[in-house]
Design a protein around this motif. Structure first.
Motif, PDB file in Angstrom:
ATOM      1  N   SER A 108       0.907  -1.289  -0.021  1.00  0.00           N
ATOM      2  CA  SER A 108      -0.049   0.031   0.075  1.00  0.00           C
ATOM      3  C   SER A 108       0.834   1.110   0.096  1.00  0.00           C
ATOM      4  N   ASP A 109       1.176   1.786  -1.216  1.00  0.00           N
ATOM      5  CA  ASP A 109       2.053   2.997  -1.289  1.00  0.00           C
ATOM      6  C   ASP A 109       1.228   4.117  -1.524  1.00  0.00           C
ATOM      7  N   SER A 110       1.825   5.323  -0.955  1.00  0.00           N
ATOM      8  CA  SER A 110       1.491   6.735  -1.197  1.00  0.00           C
ATOM      9  C   SER A 110       1.454   6.837  -2.549  1.00  0.00           C
ATOM     10  N   THR A 111       0.529   7.321  -3.274  1.00  0.00           N
ATOM     11  CA  THR A 111       0.485   7.661  -4.890  1.00  0.00           C
ATOM     12  C   THR A 111      -0.338   8.739  -5.174  1.00  0.00           C
ATOM     13  N   PRO A 112      -0.298   9.916  -4.555  1.00  0.00           N
ATOM     14  CA  PRO A 112      -1.223  11.056  -4.601  1.00  0.00           C
ATOM     15  C   PRO A 112      -1.320  11.436  -6.125  1.00  0.00           C
ATOM     16  N   ASP A 113      -2.846  11.618  -6.237  1.00  0.00           N
ATOM     17  CA  ASP A 113      -3.170  12.170  -7.581  1.00  0.00           C
ATOM     18  C   ASP A 113      -2.541  11.445  -8.698  1.00  0.00           C
ATOM     19  N   ILE A 114      -2.374   9.955  -8.692  1.00  0.00           N
ATOM     20  CA  ILE A 114      -2.045   9.190  -9.598  1.00  0.00           C
ATOM     21  C   ILE A 114      -2.947   9.273 -10.973  1.00  0.00           C
ATOM     22  N   LEU A 115      -4.106   9.396 -10.678  1.00  0.00           N
ATOM     23  CA  LEU A 115      -5.354   9.377 -11.605  1.00  0.00           C
ATOM     24  C   LEU A 115      -5.807  10.537 -11.851  1.00  0.00           C
ATOM     25  N   SER A 116      -6.428  10.988 -13.152  1.00  0.00           N
ATOM     26  CA  SER A 116      -7.231  12.030 -13.390  1.00  0.00           C
ATOM     27  C   SER A 116      -8.469  11.763 -13.855  1.00  0.00           C
ATOM     28  N   CYS A 117      -9.269  12.624 -13.562  1.00  0.00           N
ATOM     29  CA  CYS A 117     -10.692  12.670 -13.970  1.00  0.00           C
ATOM     30  C   CYS A 117     -10.771  12.962 -15.447  1.00  0.00           C
ATOM     31  N   THR A 118      -9.751  13.791 -16.050  1.00  0.00           N
ATOM     32  CA  THR A 118      -9.957  14.249 -17.528  1.00  0.00           C
ATOM     33  C   THR A 118      -8.997  13.770 -18.241  1.00  0.00           C
ATOM     34  N   GLU A 119      -7.792  13.183 -17.889  1.00  0.00           N
ATOM     35  CA  GLU A 119      -6.726  12.693 -18.668  1.00  0.00           C
ATOM     36  C   GLU A 119      -6.363  11.506 -18.432  1.00  0.00           C
ATOM     37  N   ARG A 120      -5.804  10.669 -19.500  1.00  0.00           N
ATOM     38  CA  ARG A 120      -5.398   9.203 -19.248  1.00  0.00           C
ATOM     39  C   ARG A 120      -4.241   9.114 -18.630  1.00  0.00           C
ATOM     40  N   THR A 121      -4.234   8.097 -17.623  1.00  0.00           N
ATOM     41  CA  THR A 121      -2.810   7.597 -16.884  1.00  0.00           C
ATOM     42  C   THR A 121      -2.663   6.376 -17.648  1.00  0.00           C
ATOM     43  N   THR A 122      -1.530   6.391 -18.187  1.00  0.00           N
ATOM     44  CA  THR A 122      -0.851   5.159 -18.812  1.00  0.00           C
ATOM     45  C   THR A 122      -0.020   4.332 -17.862  1.00  0.00           C
ATOM     46  N   LEU A 123      -0.317   2.989 -17.709  1.00  0.00           N
ATOM     47  CA  LEU A 123       0.299   2.010 -16.673  1.00  0.00           C
ATOM     48  C   LEU A 123       0.666   0.954 -17.806  1.00  0.00           C
ATOM     49  N   PHE A 124       2.174   0.292 -17.422  1.00  0.00           N
ATOM     50  CA  PHE A 124       2.678  -0.868 -17.674  1.00  0.00           C
ATOM     51  C   PHE A 124       2.536  -2.003 -16.569  1.00  0.00           C
ATOM     52  N   VAL A 125       2.025  -2.977 -16.696  1.00  0.00           N
ATOM     53  CA  VAL A 125       2.178  -4.240 -15.843  1.00  0.00           C
ATOM     54  C   VAL A 125       3.133  -5.060 -16.408  1.00  0.00           C
ATOM     55  N   ILE A 126       4.230  -5.572 -15.640  1.00  0.00           N
ATOM     56  CA  ILE A 126       4.886  -6.592 -16.017  1.00  0.00           C
ATOM     57  C   ILE A 126       5.289  -7.596 -14.866  1.00  0.00           C
ATOM     58  N   TRP A 127       5.223  -8.922 -15.459  1.00  0.00           N
ATOM     59  CA  TRP A 127       5.728 -10.267 -14.404  1.00  0.00           C
ATOM     60  C   TRP A 127       6.346 -11.034 -14.938  1.00  0.00           C
ATOM     61  N   THR A 128       7.146 -11.731 -14.002  1.00  0.00           N
ATOM     62  CA  THR A 128       8.368 -12.570 -14.468  1.00  0.00           C
ATOM     63  C   THR A 128       7.714 -14.018 -13.851  1.00  0.00           C
ATOM     64  N   THR A 129       8.327 -15.001 -14.300  1.00  0.00           N
ATOM     65  CA  THR A 129       7.976 -16.532 -13.882  1.00  0.00           C
ATOM     66  C   THR A 129       8.234 -16.341 -12.491  1.00  0.00           C
ATOM     67  N   ASN A 130       9.333 -16.003 -12.060  1.00  0.00           N
ATOM     68  CA  ASN A 130       9.769 -16.091 -10.596  1.00  0.00           C
ATOM     69  C   ASN A 130       8.888 -15.361  -9.745  1.00  0.00           C
ATOM     70  N   GLY A 131       8.043 -14.647 -10.162  1.00  0.00           N
ATOM     71  CA  GLY A 131       6.830 -13.992  -9.303  1.00  0.00           C
ATOM     72  C   GLY A 131       6.770 -12.702  -9.173  1.00  0.00           C
ATOM     73  N   GLU A 132       7.959 -11.937  -9.547  1.00  0.00           N
ATOM     74  CA  GLU A 132       7.955 -10.379  -9.481  1.00  0.00           C
ATOM     75  C   GLU A 132       6.989  -9.827 -10.509  1.00  0.00           C
ATOM     76  N   ILE A 133       6.320  -8.894  -9.804  1.00  0.00           N
ATOM     77  CA  ILE A 133       5.224  -7.968 -10.528  1.00  0.00           C
ATOM     78  C   ILE A 133       5.328  -6.533 -10.146  1.00  0.00           C
TER      79      ILE A 133
END
Length: 179
Positions: A108-133
């Motif tokens: 649970s990390d602090s990420t103030p204002d990471i999203l926007s009601c009017t603009e896109r937030t682009t995210l990349f999600v990557i995971w490995t076979t050893n369990g790192e996400i």
């Protein structure tokens, strides 16, 4: 409930698309910490032929808060084995990562204002076979890490879902290539 919009059709070349847009309506006060069948509230990307074939994906969301991504052991999301990522929890102040139903927040990390009601937030999600996400956010100067965690007992990810909850609606853009 989700409304699907398909943009930039490349028809007739095999029904391929550059991206699809999915509008998710508020699912209510649900998340993996308190809803046993939370996967039923998600829109499954496999319903639209999108599968996590390369252990990564890029997705954008326009929402005020509480945008969720589910990484599931099942293509149709119908499994108790999953990871839940909430971007913009607690009124867009935190991001949360959970494993399975009723698990405590792993991150649970602090990420103030990471999203926007009017603009896109682009995210990349990557995971490995050893369990790192890892979840990255695209910025004007590159990317920044939002959260990362290594599961000591990783699950195989076969399906992805999206949802908005806790009062939020969202417009998701999923980049896709069927090449």
């Amino acid at each position: 409930m989700a409304i699907i919009l398909i943009e930039r059709s490349k028809l007739p070349v095999g029904n391929c698309f550059d991206e699809i847009w999915i509008k998710t309506l508020n699912s209510g006060n649900v998340d993996a910490s308190q809803t046993p069948d939370v996967f039923n509230y998600y829109t499954s990307l496999s319903d639209y032929g999108i599968f996590p074939s390369q252990n990564q994906f890029r997705i954008s969301v326009e929402a005020c808060d509480n945008s969720f991504i589910l990484l599931s052991a099942a293509k149709d999301l119908q499994s108790q084995d999953f990871y839940e990522i909430c971007i913009g929890a607690k009124a867009n102040k935190k991001s949360v990562f959970r494993r399975k139903y009723n698990a405590v927040n792993i991150i649970s990390d602090s990420t103030p204002d990471i999203l926007s009601c009017t603009e896109r937030t682009t995210l990349f999600v990557i995971w490995t076979t050893n369990g790192e996400i890892t979840v990255f956010k695209e910025t004007n100067v590159g990317t920044e890490t939002v959260m990362t965690w290594t599961d000591p007992n990783p699950i195989s990810i076969n399906g992805i879902g999206v949802m908005t909850a806790w009062g939020a609606d969202g417009l998701w853009t999923i980049e896709y290539s069927c090449k």
